[in-house]
Scaffold this motif. Structure first.
Motif, PDB file in Angstrom:
ATOM      1  N   GLN A 157     -33.699   4.785   2.903  1.00  0.00           N
ATOM      2  CA  GLN A 157     -34.600   4.067   3.706  1.00  0.00           C
ATOM      3  C   GLN A 157     -34.607   4.508   5.244  1.00  0.00           C
ATOM      4  N   TYR A 158     -33.650   5.225   5.899  1.00  0.00           N
ATOM      5  CA  TYR A 158     -33.303   5.861   7.012  1.00  0.00           C
ATOM      6  C   TYR A 158     -34.290   7.105   7.107  1.00  0.00           C
ATOM      7  N   SER A 161     -37.946   6.009   7.488  1.00  0.00           N
ATOM      8  CA  SER A 161     -38.116   5.672   8.873  1.00  0.00           C
ATOM      9  C   SER A 161     -38.140   6.790   9.812  1.00  0.00           C
ATOM     10  N   LYS A 165     -41.401   8.278  11.851  1.00  0.00           N
ATOM     11  CA  LYS A 165     -41.497   8.441  13.545  1.00  0.00           C
ATOM     12  C   LYS A 165     -41.805   9.772  13.972  1.00  0.00           C
TER      13      LYS A 165
END
Length: 169
Positions: A157-158, A161, A165
């Motif tokens: 998930q990180y 994300s 970005k």
């Protein structure tokens, strides 16, 4: 030659300060995997992806007085903190580095602990494998870290994300 050094300095400057050699290695590796133009070669090592080239560049930058390295005694080990010196800021002014979106990603990564970044970088190192195979590699190669399935899911998930970005608008 100094463009690669300037990129590393830019990453440290954008982060403000990076505490830990392992953390610095993982941050640069993850940024490279997000398609930021870091050229260092990485191999899988005890703590995940590691670059001898990056270690040597950091050492050179410290020796030239462009990076400030502080050795701190922690609970039973030493930790190194890296930041840009005034001389380093002058060097960076002469080497303009254009990496939009990098600062947001670096600031985010710098808030994470080295253990989590080690997991994220390991997941990225084996990104061509299926998720189950990656988990199996982590359980085998990183058994001492005792990562859980939940932590591996959190790492995926990180990564998503960070990719969000890093995308150029």
């Amino acid at each position: 030659m100094f463009k690669e050094h300037a990129r590393i300095m830019n990453a440290i400057a954008a982060s403000g300060e990076i505490a830990g050699r392992k953390k610095l290695q993982k941050i640069i590796y993850i940024a490279k995997k997000l398609s930021f133009p870091f050229q260092e070669k990485f191999e899988f090592h005890f703590y995940g992806p590691y670059s001898e080239e990056l270690t040597l560049r950091i050492e050179e930058l410290c020796n030239m007085g462009y990076l400030h390295e502080v050795k701190e005694k922690k609970a039973g080990y030493y930790q190194y903190r890296y930041s840009i010196t005034e001389t380093g800021k002058g060097f960076m002014d002469m080497h303009e580095i254009d990496m939009p979106k990098l600062e947001d990603c670096l600031l985010d990564m710098n808030e994470k602990n080295a253990r989590f970044l080690e997991l994220v970088s390991t997941v990225l190192y084996f990104e061509t494998l299926e998720k189950e195979e990656v988990a199996e590699k982590i359980f085998t190669l990183k058994s001492k870290q005792r990562y859980s399935i939940e932590e591996i899911d959190e790492a995926y998930q990180y990564i998503d994300s960070l990719k969000g970005k890093a995308k150029l608008s």
